[in-house]
Design an enzyme around this catalytic site. Structure first.
Site, PDB file in Angstrom:
ATOM      1  N   ARG A  37       0.819  -1.222   0.000  1.00 13.31           N
ATOM      2  CA  ARG A  37       0.000   0.000   0.000  1.00 13.31           C
ATOM      3  C   ARG A  37       0.852   1.271   0.000  1.00 13.31           C
ATOM      4  O   ARG A  37       0.457   2.281   0.584  1.00 13.31           O
ATOM      5  CB  ARG A  37      -0.954   0.039   1.193  1.00 13.31           C
ATOM      6  CG  ARG A  37      -2.112  -0.917   1.110  1.00 13.31           C
ATOM      7  CD  ARG A  37      -3.190  -0.370   0.177  1.00 13.31           C
ATOM      8  NE  ARG A  37      -4.157  -1.408  -0.156  1.00 13.31           N
ATOM      9  CZ  ARG A  37      -5.289  -1.601   0.519  1.00 13.31           C
ATOM     10  NH1 ARG A  37      -5.594  -0.834   1.508  1.00 13.31           N
ATOM     11  NH2 ARG A  37      -6.105  -2.567   0.166  1.00 13.31           N
ATOM     12  N   ARG A  41      -3.439   6.612   0.033  1.00 10.42           N
ATOM     13  CA  ARG A  41      -3.881   7.836   0.715  1.00 10.42           C
ATOM     14  C   ARG A  41      -2.861   8.463   1.647  1.00 10.42           C
ATOM     15  O   ARG A  41      -3.054   9.584   2.100  1.00 10.42           O
ATOM     16  CB  ARG A  41      -5.185   7.556   1.469  1.00 10.42           C
ATOM     17  CG  ARG A  41      -6.383   7.489   0.546  1.00 10.42           C
ATOM     18  CD  ARG A  41      -7.603   6.957   1.251  1.00 10.42           C
ATOM     19  NE  ARG A  41      -7.407   5.567   1.619  1.00 10.42           N
ATOM     20  CZ  ARG A  41      -8.330   4.809   2.209  1.00 10.42           C
ATOM     21  NH1 ARG A  41      -9.492   5.317   2.525  1.00 10.42           N
ATOM     22  NH2 ARG A  41      -8.078   3.551   2.497  1.00 10.42           N
ATOM     23  N   ARG A  50      -6.508  11.584  -7.300  1.00  9.71           N
ATOM     24  CA  ARG A  50      -7.714  10.753  -7.225  1.00  9.71           C
ATOM     25  C   ARG A  50      -8.992  11.538  -6.958  1.00  9.71           C
ATOM     26  O   ARG A  50     -10.086  10.970  -7.020  1.00  9.71           O
ATOM     27  CB  ARG A  50      -7.535   9.716  -6.101  1.00  9.71           C
ATOM     28  CG  ARG A  50      -6.774   8.440  -6.468  1.00  9.71           C
ATOM     29  CD  ARG A  50      -7.639   7.492  -7.299  1.00  9.71           C
ATOM     30  NE  ARG A  50      -9.015   7.428  -6.811  1.00  9.71           N
ATOM     31  CZ  ARG A  50      -9.422   6.776  -5.730  1.00  9.71           C
ATOM     32  NH1 ARG A  50      -8.578   6.044  -5.055  1.00  9.71           N
ATOM     33  NH2 ARG A  50     -10.679   6.814  -5.354  1.00  9.71           N
ATOM     34  N   ASP A  86      -6.381  -3.369  -7.724  1.00 10.70           N
ATOM     35  CA  ASP A  86      -7.007  -3.924  -6.531  1.00 10.70           C
ATOM     36  C   ASP A  86      -7.316  -5.389  -6.778  1.00 10.70           C
ATOM     37  O   ASP A  86      -7.474  -5.806  -7.931  1.00 10.70           O
ATOM     38  CB  ASP A  86      -8.289  -3.165  -6.156  1.00 10.70           C
ATOM     39  CG  ASP A  86      -8.704  -3.486  -4.725  1.00 10.70           C
ATOM     40  OD1 ASP A  86      -8.165  -2.864  -3.801  1.00 10.70           O
ATOM     41  OD2 ASP A  86      -9.521  -4.403  -4.543  1.00 10.70           O
ATOM     42  N   TYR A 161     -14.727 -12.153   0.159  1.00 20.58           N
ATOM     43  CA  TYR A 161     -15.491 -10.975  -0.281  1.00 20.58           C
ATOM     44  C   TYR A 161     -16.745 -11.376  -1.060  1.00 20.58           C
ATOM     45  O   TYR A 161     -17.814 -10.802  -0.892  1.00 20.58           O
ATOM     46  CB  TYR A 161     -14.614 -10.035  -1.122  1.00 20.58           C
ATOM     47  CG  TYR A 161     -13.661  -9.231  -0.269  1.00 20.58           C
ATOM     48  CD1 TYR A 161     -14.130  -8.209   0.551  1.00 20.58           C
ATOM     49  CD2 TYR A 161     -12.298  -9.484  -0.273  1.00 20.58           C
ATOM     50  CE1 TYR A 161     -13.258  -7.476   1.347  1.00 20.58           C
ATOM     51  CE2 TYR A 161     -11.423  -8.761   0.523  1.00 20.58           C
ATOM     52  CZ  TYR A 161     -11.908  -7.759   1.327  1.00 20.58           C
ATOM     53  OH  TYR A 161     -11.055  -7.045   2.122  1.00 20.58           O
TER      54      TYR A 161
HETATM   55  O1  CP3 Z   1       0.205   0.356  -3.161  1.00 24.64           O
HETATM   56  C1  CP3 Z   1      -0.221  -0.807  -3.284  1.00 24.64           C
HETATM   57  O2  CP3 Z   1      -0.025  -1.699  -2.427  1.00 24.64           O
HETATM   58  C2  CP3 Z   1      -0.866  -1.212  -4.593  1.00 24.64           C
HETATM   59  C3  CP3 Z   1      -2.246  -1.147  -4.679  1.00 24.64           C
HETATM   60  C4  CP3 Z   1      -3.186  -2.066  -3.905  1.00 24.64           C
HETATM   61  C5  CP3 Z   1      -4.477  -1.620  -3.582  1.00 24.64           C
HETATM   62  N1  CP3 Z   1      -5.191  -2.669  -3.096  1.00 24.64           N
HETATM   63  C6  CP3 Z   1      -4.978  -0.260  -3.824  1.00 24.64           C
HETATM   64  C7  CP3 Z   1      -6.083   0.225  -3.008  1.00 24.64           C
HETATM   65  C8  CP3 Z   1      -3.089  -3.401  -3.515  1.00 24.64           C
HETATM   66  C9  CP3 Z   1      -1.910  -4.331  -3.585  1.00 24.64           C
HETATM   67  C10 CP3 Z   1      -4.369  -3.776  -3.011  1.00 24.64           C
HETATM   68  C11 CP3 Z   1      -4.712  -5.138  -2.566  1.00 24.64           C
HETATM   69  C12 CP3 Z   1      -5.904  -5.344  -1.739  1.00 24.64           C
HETATM   70  N2  CP3 Z   1      -7.143  -4.796  -1.876  1.00 24.64           N
HETATM   71  C13 CP3 Z   1      -5.961  -6.281  -0.693  1.00 24.64           C
HETATM   72  C14 CP3 Z   1      -4.823  -7.161  -0.278  1.00 24.64           C
HETATM   73  C15 CP3 Z   1      -3.840  -6.392   0.526  1.00 24.64           C
HETATM   74  C16 CP3 Z   1      -4.239  -6.161   1.938  1.00 24.64           C
HETATM   75  O3  CP3 Z   1      -4.380  -4.980   2.303  1.00 24.64           O
HETATM   76  O4  CP3 Z   1      -4.327  -7.138   2.685  1.00 24.64           O
HETATM   77  C17 CP3 Z   1      -7.255  -6.236  -0.157  1.00 24.64           C
HETATM   78  C18 CP3 Z   1      -7.761  -7.046   1.012  1.00 24.64           C
HETATM   79  C19 CP3 Z   1      -7.995  -5.300  -0.923  1.00 24.64           C
HETATM   80  C20 CP3 Z   1      -9.422  -4.922  -0.756  1.00 24.64           C
HETATM   81  C21 CP3 Z   1      -9.527  -3.471  -0.478  1.00 24.64           C
HETATM   82  N3  CP3 Z   1      -9.483  -2.498  -1.442  1.00 24.64           N
HETATM   83  C22 CP3 Z   1      -9.591  -2.819   0.793  1.00 24.64           C
HETATM   84  C23 CP3 Z   1      -9.654  -3.517   2.118  1.00 24.64           C
HETATM   85  C24 CP3 Z   1      -9.572  -1.433   0.547  1.00 24.64           C
HETATM   86  C25 CP3 Z   1      -9.516  -0.303   1.550  1.00 24.64           C
HETATM   87  C26 CP3 Z   1     -10.842   0.353   1.746  1.00 24.64           C
HETATM   88  C27 CP3 Z   1     -10.643   1.675   2.479  1.00 24.64           C
HETATM   89  O5  CP3 Z   1     -11.081   2.710   1.932  1.00 24.64           O
HETATM   90  O6  CP3 Z   1     -10.063   1.686   3.573  1.00 24.64           O
HETATM   91  C28 CP3 Z   1      -9.507  -1.269  -0.852  1.00 24.64           C
HETATM   92  C29 CP3 Z   1      -9.434   0.016  -1.565  1.00 24.64           C
HETATM   93  C30 CP3 Z   1      -8.065   0.383  -2.010  1.00 24.64           C
HETATM   94  N4  CP3 Z   1      -7.247  -0.436  -2.728  1.00 24.64           N
HETATM   95  C31 CP3 Z   1      -7.431   1.629  -1.822  1.00 24.64           C
HETATM   96  C32 CP3 Z   1      -6.188   1.543  -2.458  1.00 24.64           C
HETATM   97  C33 CP3 Z   1      -5.148   2.618  -2.603  1.00 24.64           C
HETATM   98  C34 CP3 Z   1      -8.031   2.842  -1.129  1.00 24.64           C
HETATM   99  C35 CP3 Z   1      -9.004   3.453  -2.062  1.00 24.64           C
HETATM  100  C36 CP3 Z   1      -8.925   4.950  -2.077  1.00 24.64           C
HETATM  101  O7  CP3 Z   1      -7.813   5.514  -2.201  1.00 24.64           O
HETATM  102  O8  CP3 Z   1     -10.013   5.552  -2.027  1.00 24.64           O
END
Ligand code: CP3
Length: 358
Positions: A37, A41, A50, A86, A161
């Site tokens: 991550r 943000r 974004r 994602d 999910y």
């Molecule tokens: O920088 C990185 O690591 C690359 C991008 C990445 C994202 N999601 C971007 C993202 C990666 C590798 C993921 C994987 C992901 N997504 C996982 C596995 C990794 C982990 O954290 O265990 C999981 C479980 C998800 C599902 C998911 N997508 C979640 C739990 C969330 C967060 C929701 C929140 O708002 O708190 C997302 C959204 C997400 N994926 C964001 C990002 C940057 C945030 C969205 C935003 O910026 O509005």
């Protein structure tokens, strides 16, 4: 389901990149570091870009994917870029009705809970992932000698999910389906493994240099259940990628009891969260597979420690680098993703510190 093709002509020759050397268990020029991550943000430049763009729209916009992927590389000098995408992107591309809700995570409109639900899952046309391939194409041209890490969600974490309909604390519906209807369970995980393989194959064909399989929630399972209900499907994914010849990283949270199984599934690098010291992780991996090559690990700074002030961060980073010496290779990372409120300057200092130690 199409197989992964051997070495892509689009992949760069990055033999000496520290991340790839460490992943092979060879001595890198310095300990490689990147952060799960790292794009997101915690970076003001990310929040700015974004603004007004929904997460899943961003994931299918190649220029934006490329820019967001590059931001943490420019800012922190990390040794790897992780593709901005994602785990639910292949599900969305297949046409499953879902969204990523800010502050919550993926939410699925019609959860899959029975045989009919599994049979109704759409096919994934690889062409629907063209924007992802295009983004990878831009990145391999722009990243210079920094490796690009592709990724996907593992079948269990995606199944959670799809079955729960959103994030879940206890995964109770998921476990209930697994135990009560193993036939439906295995059919579902088989379908998801196909999606995962297709998502990774298009990234590999477009030139990514390593891949990480995120089984974020696998730590909810006992080793017995993991081996019976999850291992065969994750193994099919990881072994299916072998022809590409790139390092495969396998990560989950709370997986101290699962690490040997997660390695056996076909991982070259085992991701470790903060609950288990890296030297103890190495000990467990070696005890489980004494004849295998010495293990390579990734991890494992507690992301919460980044809020504790620099003295604490420095002490913990030094401890982790020392513990990582027990492995044949160590890729420094957090034990889970960067939290949005993290001060990005602390991340930059962690990179500098890791590089200065060895
Ligand atoms: O920088 C990185 O690591 C690359 C991008 C990445 C994202 N999601 C971007 C993202 C990666 C590798 C993921 C994987 C992901 N997504 C996982 C596995 C990794 C982990 O954290 O265990 C999981 C479980 C998800 C599902 C998911 N997508 C979640 C739990 C969330 C967060 C929701 C929140 O708002 O708190 C997302 C959204 C997400 N994926 C964001 C990002 C940057 C945030 C969205 C935003 O910026 O509005």
């Amino acid at each position: 389901m199409t197989a992964v093709s051997p070495a892509s002509p689009l992949r760069r020759d990055l033999t000496n990149a520290p991340l790839l050397a460490a992943a092979r268990g060879q001595a890198p020029q310095h300990t490689p570091v990147w952060f799960m991550r790292q794009a997101g943000r915690s970076l003001p430049e990310y929040r700015k870009l974004r603004e007004g763009v929904p997460m899943l729209t961003a994931c299918f916009t190649p220029d934006m994917v490329a820019e967001v992927t590059l931001q943490p590389v420019r800012r922190h000098g990390v040794d790897g870029a992780i593709l901005f995408s994602d785990i639910v992107v292949p599900l969305k591309a297949a046409g499953i009705d879902l969204d990523i809700v800010p502050g919550t995570g993926p939410v699925v409109a019609d959860p899959v809970r029975d045989e009919d639900g599994v049979n109704a899952l759409p096919e994934l046309d690889p062409a629907s992932l063209d924007p992802v391939a295009e983004a990878v194409g831009i990145l391999v041209r722009e990243l210079g000698d920094v490796p690009l890490i592709g990724f996907a969600g593992a079948p269990f974490t995606l199944a959670s999910y799809l079955i729960e309909g959103g994030p879940s604390r206890h995964h109770e519906r998921t476990k209930a389906l697994m135990k009560a209807r193993p036939d439906v369970w295995h059919a579902l995980l088989g379908r998801i493994a196909d999606y995962t393989l297709t998502f990774l194959r298009i990234q590999l064909d477009a030139g990514v240099d390593a891949v990480q399989l995120f089984d974020s929630w696998a730590g909810a399972l006992s080793e017995r259940d993991y081996r019976e209900f999850v291992f065969p499907h994750s193994q099919r994914v990881l072994t299916g990628l072998a022809p590409a010849g790139v390092p495969r990283i396998h990560f989950g949270v709370g997986t101290a009891e699962l690490l040997p199984a997660m390695r056996e599934a076909g991982a070259d690098v085992v991701g470790v969260d903060w609950r288990l010291p890296l030297d103890e992780a190495v000990r467990r991996l070696e005890a489980a597979a004494p004849d295998a090559p010495r293990p390579v690990v990734q991890g494992n700074l507690d992301p919460a420690v980044l809020f504790a002030g620099w003295d604490v961060v420095e002490r913990e980073v030094r401890r982790i680098v020392a513990e990582g010496e027990a492995a044949a290779g160590h890729v420094f990372n957090l034990g889970h993703g960067v939290m949005p409120e993290t001060d990005p300057n602390v991340l930059t200092r962690v990179v500098e510190l890791v590089h200065s130690i060895r």
